[in-house]
Design a protein around this motif. Structure first.
Motif, PDB file in Angstrom:
ATOM      1  N   ILE A 141       8.706  -2.614  10.367  1.00 47.82           N
ATOM      2  CA  ILE A 141       8.131  -2.097   8.994  1.00 47.82           C
ATOM      3  C   ILE A 141       8.541  -0.620   8.595  1.00 47.82           C
ATOM      4  N   ASP A 142       9.136   0.513   9.397  1.00 45.95           N
ATOM      5  CA  ASP A 142       9.593   1.698   8.042  1.00 45.95           C
ATOM      6  C   ASP A 142      10.058   1.295   7.557  1.00 45.95           C
ATOM      7  N   MET A 143      11.184   0.243   7.407  1.00 44.05           N
ATOM      8  CA  MET A 143      12.301  -0.006   6.638  1.00 44.05           C
ATOM      9  C   MET A 143      11.371  -0.943   6.015  1.00 44.05           C
ATOM     10  N   ALA A 144      10.865  -1.795   6.264  1.00 42.98           N
ATOM     11  CA  ALA A 144      10.180  -2.661   4.866  1.00 42.98           C
ATOM     12  C   ALA A 144       9.138  -1.786   4.033  1.00 42.98           C
ATOM     13  N   GLN A 145       8.492  -0.831   4.154  1.00 45.57           N
ATOM     14  CA  GLN A 145       7.032   0.228   3.535  1.00 45.57           C
ATOM     15  C   GLN A 145       8.701   0.793   2.949  1.00 45.57           C
ATOM     16  N   ARG A 146       9.709   1.577   2.776  1.00 46.76           N
ATOM     17  CA  ARG A 146      10.814   2.144   2.671  1.00 46.76           C
ATOM     18  C   ARG A 146      10.939   0.705   1.178  1.00 46.76           C
ATOM     19  N   LEU A 147      11.633  -0.082   1.565  1.00 44.08           N
ATOM     20  CA  LEU A 147      12.154  -1.205   0.169  1.00 44.08           C
ATOM     21  C   LEU A 147      10.707  -1.521  -0.430  1.00 44.08           C
ATOM     22  N   SER A 148       9.543  -1.774  -0.006  1.00 42.67           N
ATOM     23  CA  SER A 148       8.839  -2.311  -0.819  1.00 42.67           C
ATOM     24  C   SER A 148       8.535  -1.997  -2.447  1.00 42.67           C
ATOM     25  N   TYR A 149       8.221  -2.531  -3.231  1.00 45.03           N
ATOM     26  CA  TYR A 149       7.840  -2.107  -3.832  1.00 45.03           C
ATOM     27  C   TYR A 149       6.270  -2.194  -4.167  1.00 45.03           C
ATOM     28  N   SER A 150       5.725  -1.939  -3.054  1.00 47.75           N
ATOM     29  CA  SER A 150       3.235  -1.647  -3.382  1.00 47.75           C
ATOM     30  C   SER A 150       3.437  -0.277  -1.977  1.00 47.75           C
ATOM     31  N   PHE A 151       2.633   0.073  -2.105  1.00 47.34           N
ATOM     32  CA  PHE A 151       1.941   1.323  -1.730  1.00 47.34           C
ATOM     33  C   PHE A 151       0.852   0.672  -0.482  1.00 47.34           C
ATOM     34  N   TYR A 152       1.274   0.862   0.658  1.00 50.07           N
ATOM     35  CA  TYR A 152       0.131   0.622   1.459  1.00 50.07           C
ATOM     36  C   TYR A 152      -0.569   1.676   1.993  1.00 50.07           C
ATOM     37  N   CYS A 153      -1.871   1.489   1.871  1.00 50.17           N
ATOM     38  CA  CYS A 153      -3.107   1.907   2.565  1.00 50.17           C
ATOM     39  C   CYS A 153      -3.884   1.493   3.355  1.00 50.17           C
ATOM     40  N   ASP A 154      -4.073   2.238   4.039  1.00 51.13           N
ATOM     41  CA  ASP A 154      -5.554   1.489   5.223  1.00 51.13           C
ATOM     42  C   ASP A 154      -7.480   1.966   6.036  1.00 51.13           C
ATOM     43  N   SER A 155      -8.253   3.003   4.078  1.00 53.34           N
ATOM     44  CA  SER A 155      -8.381   3.601   4.524  1.00 53.34           C
ATOM     45  C   SER A 155      -9.146   4.007   3.300  1.00 53.34           C
ATOM     46  N   PRO A 156      -9.914   4.333   2.999  1.00 52.29           N
ATOM     47  CA  PRO A 156     -10.345   4.399   0.808  1.00 52.29           C
ATOM     48  C   PRO A 156      -9.979   5.655   0.787  1.00 52.29           C
ATOM     49  N   TRP A 157      -9.645   7.277   1.804  1.00 56.85           N
ATOM     50  CA  TRP A 157      -8.986   8.458   1.395  1.00 56.85           C
ATOM     51  C   TRP A 157      -6.914   7.957   1.042  1.00 56.85           C
ATOM     52  N   GLU A 158      -6.583   6.898   2.425  1.00 59.66           N
ATOM     53  CA  GLU A 158      -5.650   6.457   1.570  1.00 59.66           C
ATOM     54  C   GLU A 158      -5.326   5.800   0.437  1.00 59.66           C
ATOM     55  N   CYS A 159      -5.934   4.837   0.278  1.00 59.40           N
ATOM     56  CA  CYS A 159      -6.061   4.207  -0.579  1.00 59.40           C
ATOM     57  C   CYS A 159      -5.924   4.886  -1.968  1.00 59.40           C
ATOM     58  N   ARG A 160      -6.917   6.140  -2.141  1.00 58.54           N
ATOM     59  CA  ARG A 160      -6.980   7.403  -3.657  1.00 58.54           C
ATOM     60  C   ARG A 160      -5.448   7.751  -3.861  1.00 58.54           C
ATOM     61  N   LYS A 161      -5.006   8.108  -2.760  1.00 55.94           N
ATOM     62  CA  LYS A 161      -3.883   8.377  -3.047  1.00 55.94           C
ATOM     63  C   LYS A 161      -2.768   7.247  -3.396  1.00 55.94           C
ATOM     64  N   ALA A 162      -2.956   6.769  -2.300  1.00 54.45           N
ATOM     65  CA  ALA A 162      -2.163   5.147  -2.873  1.00 54.45           C
ATOM     66  C   ALA A 162      -1.673   5.363  -5.147  1.00 54.45           C
ATOM     67  N   VAL A 163      -3.586   5.305  -5.343  1.00 50.86           N
ATOM     68  CA  VAL A 163      -3.074   5.186  -6.625  1.00 50.86           C
ATOM     69  C   VAL A 163      -2.600   6.087  -7.379  1.00 50.86           C
ATOM     70  N   ARG A 164      -2.773   7.460  -6.963  1.00 52.14           N
ATOM     71  CA  ARG A 164      -2.604   8.805  -7.546  1.00 52.14           C
ATOM     72  C   ARG A 164      -0.569   8.338  -7.404  1.00 52.14           C
ATOM     73  N   LEU A 165       0.110   7.676  -6.217  1.00 49.10           N
ATOM     74  CA  LEU A 165       1.262   7.749  -6.379  1.00 49.10           C
ATOM     75  C   LEU A 165       1.638   6.423  -7.745  1.00 49.10           C
ATOM     76  N   ALA A 166       1.027   5.623  -7.773  1.00 53.93           N
ATOM     77  CA  ALA A 166       0.849   4.732  -8.254  1.00 53.93           C
ATOM     78  C   ALA A 166       1.325   5.451 -10.286  1.00 53.93           C
ATOM     79  N   ILE A 167       0.372   6.306 -10.207  1.00 50.57           N
ATOM     80  CA  ILE A 167       0.383   7.320 -12.040  1.00 50.57           C
ATOM     81  C   ILE A 167       1.098   7.574 -11.670  1.00 50.57           C
ATOM     82  N   ARG A 168       1.704   8.787 -11.099  1.00 50.43           N
ATOM     83  CA  ARG A 168       3.023   9.475 -10.745  1.00 50.43           C
ATOM     84  C   ARG A 168       4.054   9.020 -11.062  1.00 50.43           C
ATOM     85  N   GLN A 169       3.760   7.721 -10.946  1.00 49.94           N
ATOM     86  CA  GLN A 169       5.179   6.890 -11.323  1.00 49.94           C
ATOM     87  C   GLN A 169       5.448   6.714 -12.619  1.00 49.94           C
ATOM     88  N   GLY A 170       4.201   6.758 -12.971  1.00 52.83           N
ATOM     89  CA  GLY A 170       3.579   6.249 -14.892  1.00 52.83           C
ATOM     90  C   GLY A 170       2.825   5.585 -14.853  1.00 52.83           C
TER      91      GLY A 170
END
Length: 401
Positions: A141-170
């Motif tokens: 799992i640690d390798m998969a998530q380092r290599l993945s082109y997805s941000f993984y989240c498992d709660s509303p607050w984690e999902c908000r952070k994932a959106v912010r990370l995507a926005i940070r990417q552009g």
């Protein structure tokens, strides 16, 4: 200044006339425009630049989850530059990438003029639940998530952070997985909760970004609608009641028919799951599309092509061909121009004064099949004229990885 003259589809109907272009914009349209002192291109069939609302720039040889994830970012981006050029000479002037490692860089480079190609509206990394879609589960799992082109989240607050990370990417759009997919090889399950999805939509909309939801099955579609997403991607399992809600809320429906026609092979399927998959695809081409058309949903073209030999960029017109089985020619073409532009929220997809000068110029078009890349003569992107035939001569053979 540049003038385009001939028979044209303006985004709604076929007419005759002249399009006058200056400074990257359409400045005038009409039948009685004097073009004697202007460089003029005559076309047998002129359309707004075509739009593919669902692609991925993976730059891969094999069409499978593991390779999508382990192909290095630099190699994926370098390979995808050729895909950008193939899309351009095929008449596509806007594409929306819904999850890849390279698209945000391609988008920036195209805006700068460093590379040529269509405008790229990129989601950056997509958003999924842990162990969900496009998570290469053969890896730790640690390798998969380092290599993945997805941000993984498992709660509303984690999902908000994932959106912010995507926005940070552009990111210029947010892509979320409300369900799994066939590519995972097992049973397709609902992903994320309605509260998770609502948090993603709220965070994205605060930033002025639309949300595209990958949704297979009634529950995933229903959750996406309730959460307030903007576009339903794939949408297998559409029902009459869901279609009515999609229509009422003005949500766009992007059925990605070309992806299922290509039908990439998935090795890890037992017979029962394979039969279920084939039944869902059959229903998508029959019941789902009948419901979508009968309820007059805003249907936009999206191929889900990834740049592999099975789903090659450059042949994206096939989605228009498939849609034409359910709609008249002009309506099918509108799904790839004016309707797609509206669904993406951009000032494109229409030949109209004040709109960006994105134009495709074809040879004679007698049927939707004639919208193929070998019949494109010129493409105009932001007012700049490209000879599609010359580009095709140089870049077409590189389609095989």
């Amino acid at each position: 200044m540049l003038a385009i003259k001939g028979k044209m589809f303006d985004g709604e109907k076929v007419t005759e006339g002249v399009v006058l272009i200056e400074g990257g914009k359409i400045v005038k349209m009409g039948k009685d425009i004097d073009t004697s002192d202007v460089k003029t291109i005559e076309g047998e069939f002129i359309t707004p630049g075509l739009i593919d609302a669902h692609v991925h720039f993976f730059g891969v040889s094999s069409d499978n989850v593991l390779e999508w994830n382990i192909t290095p970012e630099g190699l994926s981006t370098a390979r995808s530059v050729s895909d950008m050029i193939r899309l351009l000479f095929a008449g596509f002037t806007t594409v929306r990438d819904l999850g890849s490692k390279s698209a945000v860089y391609l988008s920036k480079a195209e805006k700068e003029g460093t590379i040529i190609g269509p405008r790229v509206i990129a989601s950056g990394y997509s958003i999924a639940e842990t162990g969900g879609n496009d998570d290469p589960k053969d890896l730790p799992i640690d390798m998969a998530q380092r290599l993945s082109y997805s941000f993984y989240c498992d709660s509303p607050w984690e999902c908000r952070k994932a959106v912010r990370l995507a926005i940070r990417q552009g990111a210029g759009v947010i892509k979320v997985y409300a369900s799994g997919a066939f590519s995972q090889g097992g049973k397709v399950k609902v992903a994320l909760t309605v509260d998770d999805l609502k948090a993603i939509v709220d965070e994205a909309h605060k930033a002025g970004l639309k949300v595209a939801s990958h949704a297979y099955g009634e529950e995933a579609i229903a959750n996406s609608i309730e959460a307030g997403i903007d576009t339903i991607e794939h949408g297998l399992g559409l029902t009459e009641s869901l279609a009515k809600e999609i229509k009422r809320k003005g949500i766009c429906y992007i059925p990605t028919l070309a992806a299922y026609e290509a039908n990439p092979k998935i090795s890890k399927l037992d017979e029962e799951i394979r039969e279920k998959r084939e039944e869902l695809i059959r229903r998508h081409f029959t019941d789902d599309m009948k419901i979508a058309v009968d309820n007059e949903l805003k249907i936009a073209t999206g191929t889900d092509y990834v740049g592999s030999s099975e789903r090659p960029h450059g042949m994206n017109y096939k989605e228009i061909v498939l849609l034409s089985k359910y709609k008249p020619f002009e309506k099918a073409l509108a799904s790839s121009t004016s309707v797609a532009g509206e669904c993406l929220g951009i000032n494109a997809g229409v030949l109209k004064e004040g709109y960006v000068a994105d134009v495709a110029i074809f040879g004679k078009v007698n049927s939707v099949e004639d919208l193929n890349p070998f019949n494109v003569k010129y493409v105009i992107r932001k007012g700049r004229l490209y000879n599609a035939e010359l580009l095709r001569e140089v870049f077409w053979d590189t389609i095989k990885r």
